[in-house]
Design an enzyme around this catalytic site. Sequence first.
Site, PDB file in Angstrom:
ATOM      1  N   GLY C 177      26.256 -20.916 -27.871  1.00 29.25           N
ATOM      2  CA  GLY C 177      24.987 -20.675 -27.127  1.00 29.25           C
ATOM      3  C   GLY C 177      24.046 -21.618 -26.982  1.00 29.25           C
ATOM      4  O   GLY C 177      24.492 -22.997 -26.855  1.00 29.25           O
ATOM      5  N   CYS C 178      22.995 -21.435 -26.146  1.00 32.83           N
ATOM      6  CA  CYS C 178      22.176 -22.624 -25.441  1.00 32.83           C
ATOM      7  C   CYS C 178      21.443 -23.373 -26.536  1.00 32.83           C
ATOM      8  O   CYS C 178      21.466 -24.523 -26.545  1.00 32.83           O
ATOM      9  CB  CYS C 178      21.172 -22.096 -24.497  1.00 32.83           C
ATOM     10  SG  CYS C 178      20.421 -20.767 -24.665  1.00 32.83           S
ATOM     11  N   TYR C 179      20.753 -22.772 -27.498  1.00 29.60           N
ATOM     12  CA  TYR C 179      20.101 -23.240 -28.537  1.00 29.60           C
ATOM     13  C   TYR C 179      20.947 -24.123 -29.344  1.00 29.60           C
ATOM     14  O   TYR C 179      20.742 -25.276 -29.675  1.00 29.60           O
ATOM     15  CB  TYR C 179      19.111 -22.285 -29.475  1.00 29.60           C
ATOM     16  CG  TYR C 179      18.124 -21.788 -28.742  1.00 29.60           C
ATOM     17  CD1 TYR C 179      16.950 -22.663 -28.283  1.00 29.60           C
ATOM     18  CD2 TYR C 179      17.829 -20.650 -28.512  1.00 29.60           C
ATOM     19  CE1 TYR C 179      15.817 -22.132 -27.708  1.00 29.60           C
ATOM     20  CE2 TYR C 179      16.765 -19.910 -27.998  1.00 29.60           C
ATOM     21  CZ  TYR C 179      15.701 -20.832 -27.580  1.00 29.60           C
ATOM     22  OH  TYR C 179      14.497 -20.149 -26.877  1.00 29.60           O
ATOM     23  N   THR C 181      23.831 -25.555 -28.740  1.00 23.96           N
ATOM     24  CA  THR C 181      24.155 -26.687 -28.095  1.00 23.96           C
ATOM     25  C   THR C 181      23.274 -27.905 -28.158  1.00 23.96           C
ATOM     26  O   THR C 181      23.562 -29.133 -28.643  1.00 23.96           O
ATOM     27  CB  THR C 181      24.499 -26.485 -26.648  1.00 23.96           C
ATOM     28  OG1 THR C 181      25.598 -25.544 -26.589  1.00 23.96           O
ATOM     29  CG2 THR C 181      25.031 -27.626 -25.734  1.00 23.96           C
ATOM     30  N   ALA C 182      21.906 -27.562 -27.937  1.00 24.16           N
ATOM     31  CA  ALA C 182      21.023 -28.655 -27.866  1.00 24.16           C
ATOM     32  C   ALA C 182      20.715 -29.050 -29.276  1.00 24.16           C
ATOM     33  O   ALA C 182      20.702 -30.177 -29.770  1.00 24.16           O
ATOM     34  CB  ALA C 182      19.602 -28.023 -27.347  1.00 24.16           C
TER      35      ALA C 182
END
Lengths: 377, 377, 377, 377
Positions: C177-179, C181-182
């Site tokens: 997911g995007c969150y 990853t960061a």
Amino acid sequence: MREHAGAPVSAGLETSAATGTDRRPGPGQRIRVGIIGASGYVGAELIRLLGRHPDVEIVGLQGRDRDGDPIGATHAHLSGTGLTVERSLPEADAVFLALPHGTAASIVPEMAATGTTIIDLGPDFRLNDAADYPRWYGFEHPSADLLATAIYGLPELHRPELAALRHAPVAIVGSPGCYPTATLLALAPLARAGLIGDLVVDAKSGVSGAGRDPKPDMMFGEVNESVKAYGIGGHRHVAEIEQELAGLGGATGVDNPGAVAVDFLPHLIPMTRGILAAAHVRPTRPTSQSELDDLYAIAYMREPFVSVMSTPPATKHVLGSNVARVFVNHDARTGRILAIGVIDNLVKGAAGQAVQAFNLVHGLPETAGLEQLPLAP
Amino acid sequence: MREHAGAPVSAGLETSAATGTDRRPGPGQRIRVGIIGASGYVGAELIRLLGRHPDVEIVGLQGRDRDGDPIGATHAHLSGTGLTVERSLPEADAVFLALPHGTAASIVPEMAATGTTIIDLGPDFRLNDAADYPRWYGFEHPSADLLATAIYGLPELHRPELAALRHAPVAIVGSPGCYPTATLLALAPLARAGLIGDLVVDAKSGVSGAGRDPKPDMMFGEVNESVKAYGIGGHRHVAEIEQELAGLGGATGVDNPGAVAVDFLPHLIPMTRGILAAAHVRPTRPTSQSELDDLYAIAYMREPFVSVMSTPPATKHVLGSNVARVFVNHDARTGRILAIGVIDNLVKGAAGQAVQAFNLVHGLPETAGLEQLPLAP
Amino acid sequence: MREHAGAPVSAGLETSAATGTDRRPGPGQRIRVGIIGASGYVGAELIRLLGRHPDVEIVGLQGRDRDGDPIGATHAHLSGTGLTVERSLPEADAVFLALPHGTAASIVPEMAATGTTIIDLGPDFRLNDAADYPRWYGFEHPSADLLATAIYGLPELHRPELAALRHAPVAIVGSPGCYPTATLLALAPLARAGLIGDLVVDAKSGVSGAGRDPKPDMMFGEVNESVKAYGIGGHRHVAEIEQELAGLGGATGVDNPGAVAVDFLPHLIPMTRGILAAAHVRPTRPTSQSELDDLYAIAYMREPFVSVMSTPPATKHVLGSNVARVFVNHDARTGRILAIGVIDNLVKGAAGQAVQAFNLVHGLPETAGLEQLPLAP
Amino acid sequence: MREHAGAPVSAGLETSAATGTDRRPGPGQRIRVGIIGASGYVGAELIRLLGRHPDVEIVGLQGRDRDGDPIGATHAHLSGTGLTVERSLPEADAVFLALPHGTAASIVPEMAATGTTIIDLGPDFRLNDAADYPRWYGFEHPSADLLATAIYGLPELHRPELAALRHAPVAIVGSPGCYPTATLLALAPLARAGLIGDLVVDAKSGVSGAGRDPKPDMMFGEVNESVKAYGIGGHRHVAEIEQELAGLGGATGVDNPGAVAVDFLPHLIPMTRGILAAAHVRPTRPTSQSELDDLYAIAYMREPFVSVMSTPPATKHVLGSNVARVFVNHDARTGRILAIGVIDNLVKGAAGQAVQAFNLVHGLPETAGLEQLPLAP
């Protein structure tokens, strides 16, 4: 103030002078207003303005499929008002309608007949000619007879007629569209002077003019960092613009004698509020900056809500206020005239202008409830 | 209303009760206010609010290097007010200062001694301990003795002290910073209940908090479509937050007994106005949503400008208004508390809050001039 | 390149070494890829990247209710590609899926059994423990046995396992997911060093992460000039973050021995692309900036897509690229650690990362097709 | 590839055919390019495109007051390139200049004389008539003789002349302005057909066109949520537009025989990249949608970077790419023609177009280094 609420229309029409219809509130009285179509952006803005109007009491809000819902469920920023949205309105002296086209035309006749002031923010009572409705809006107007009595609610063009509704038994205001407001205020001095020989109006609007219903092309991801034209070849607001320019007398094109054919192109730009209309005019005769400055200074000298600017105005500088800023420039190189008008589309282009007309109809100071300064940055 | 303008401070301090100092205006009187630092964003917002305040007359604006300039040359949206910016102020009952840190500290002592109410929107009178100024702001405070008399102008925390200034010979309000306002209103009920065991405050702000001077990283092209953190390892507003949390009694961390060490991180986000402060709290003891709901309901039940929300609030819903919205959530999974506060940084976070404190100091209704509804969308 | 398409999974599992499964394309060959869920934002981004990938041929796009529609009807910016969207896919060596949760889980088993590489950009193959699906996503996983073979597609954490899929008969990548990853890239060096004692992750995202379907609160008028928190008390991405931190070994909290309980709060901010995750860490032991600098420098020294920055990074500076920028700071005052990660949520947070993992699985250079520089301003 | 670097211009002019000047690189060779003015937005975009160009090696960047500074200090998003900015350039085969007007005119003559290809992105070599420089740009052109050899770098209008520079001893390209690019591509088919009788061009631009230097009216707080016109009565780009329309033959106005007088009005809108030019044309004779469709289809049928759209194009759909989208509509009601062009002002309106012309001059495929797909949303 509404009088003889129960009287039939015909009686009212006959006897208004005799019975002394006067919509101005008595000392210490507040005008009871209702809002139909409270769940849209324009409805919210009416609540924001009327909720703080010194001579008004909001007695009811009517919205789609609502039944006692707190207004905060629809307009989160208004939750502090404690208002609720209902299926119907209680008795009111004046009703503001913010409805899709064709809807107000069906319900206004009965309401207006009771003497209630009607301020319709949709297009159903803006056009004088019933034949324009099927052409521009795709519906037959069900109460064409009322169009003759309805007043186009741009106070700067129709102040006396609006004020005269104070004593009229039936008072219907067709409050102008957002684009026409910006355009007409920019052009009125030129039109009155017969200077408009050819006309291109290129307008830019924030997205709130498109309303609140979710649409794919109004999503943030689509609008942000983008600009596009729309309404190619005939946005509906053209009808109003042409009607009112014609009414100002001098707006017939030299190339199209007897008919104003406005080339109007709106754009959607990535902001929420604000309209800028740039009117590119080929004049009917040579003119000068000095002549134009005089025309605009005189036209708007006493207008509380129109400011003539000496530099090109930005929409941010009228945000949240009922002020229109206009600008005119004569281009010595090309001989053309540029006239610009900027407004907050939800205030001077909708709710604020409606309140301004309402004030006139009810004999109140024209600026009542509309004195907020713009919000910037 | 300013009295005994010529009296020396010492005399005033001794005799205020005897001389009957009262800053409340008499019937029909308006309080004469001046604004120093009128050319910034906060100055503009003070003009917007005070210009429509029913009990106030703006008697002068003072700005950098101005000499009779129309305000519209500085703040285009305010050109309709007809105000001008001058090099100095005429006599005034109250002065609002919106100046860079270190500047007010130098000029306030003399002004305050004359009895003029001082509402300082900079940091120079917010901190109680003079030693904090070199540490956080890099200057020695030139009038450290006045810090003891200055009141931190967050009415929800210091209402009695602010109201007491009405009769004090010297009245100085250190109006809070924008981040502390959002943070403290979100946390005050927890702090009073001794629930804050460990604290991370992660805040997001629009760019107007950075002021109006052109800076490369405040250009539209740099800010739009971007977010970044800044002020790493010690934004100056930490000092206020820690001071006020400590003052509320229960804010000492379990891990750092006797000292509140706030982990505060601000971010710049692509919008103009608005602050959201999210406070992540590890409680000192187990708690529940129900307990938290009660704490917040009781704390803010009578506050005119704080709304406790049941869903996470958005900054848009307070835009242009003096309202703070707060939200609290107990996370059963982690046992943590989340407290959120949102404000318009230029209103409740600056000019509006300053007017609110001013109202208290002058014995006016606390909401006077601050009743505008938020502007949305 | 897909081999033995007709072979049953069990046979494949037994014989892969013998049959010499190799997903690397032969000289001059292109890998045939299909995209399922091409009509969303992630689908568009896959087309943008794979359409220019030197070793790939897009052989088909599958979208909801489409039947030969030109891609331009769905994604106007891609009309120049000449691609069409169909109801089904032709045979392909690899398939990328961008589907709502629960959908891929149903169709992947059959596809994977044929040997086709599966890159699933939804959550259905990210979590190792089938029991997490009903808890976090509300559905029973229909192919729990495959979870053990699926690899979490964050190359910086799982490069060897991803590369090993090149020779595996079944290759399923659960792309992060995007969150997460960061967040994970910001925290991995701390987790590996056992430094995470307590953890608050406060994240900010542009709206494109919410997808493309029209929703009232994703309209431009609602998002612009506003920020709000959402997903209070348990965004689904917490599951991934906790799983991967635990997998890095040192991520157990001192206060919650044996369990990582992340306090995660996402915010929606007015921009289209970009995520910034700020991780506030209380370390398990005293540390220093110097130690942290070393940890990050070593961890990411050879990573093509992670840059360690010495100043706080902005999302704008990775826009359109597959780069993550991370930043770490030790706050001497509070003793805490701040770790920040920024990415383009649609590239490194979705499509780009999926291509990066795909490259590894197919034995291609990890950066193939991902070398575009960021687009700024 | 630069040849005979030391030869004097006169010699070169006489002997180019004989000496076989050829700017096409040999097999396996890369063209060495330098960029002067690398610290602005256009400079950054040149680096982004040339840095990934398959036939180019960036050998040097020259910027104001820099001396070995890493590019990341100026353009944070490009820090990964490892480039530095220096006070001067090494020897190069081609130089791109992105400088304020009047600057390139002084330094180009000497550079061009050495045989180095000059791609000037400023206005100094766009206008054919030296007399236009004092009039529109306020400076006397110091090398008026070179204007005759310089080619206006709009490949869609001047492809053969640009390609012919490949063998010319002196090669100077005056790369077009952003507004003229959008305007001319929208209008070229009409101009060639002699259809432009009267012309209003109303254009909208993001702020990046105003460059990167901090200016008060380019601050986020001033630009966001606002639109304004500027350049009233004569934006400098008018000169290019009129020159090129005249060159297309049919662009003389019926009302102004023998002279094209464009009414051009640019607006600043709240976005970073993108230009939309709406050209409102009164045709010289009656026409039809069908005729217009044919004109545009034929004109752009083989153009790699111009797409003719059947619906009004949005700037978002070309973001980051070198594509222009054009649209034409005949309004049966008014008889007018609307032609719209949209581009990314920093790509097709600046750096991308410069690379496109460079490719032609150096005998490379016209699309080399320019094949990125647009970035949306």
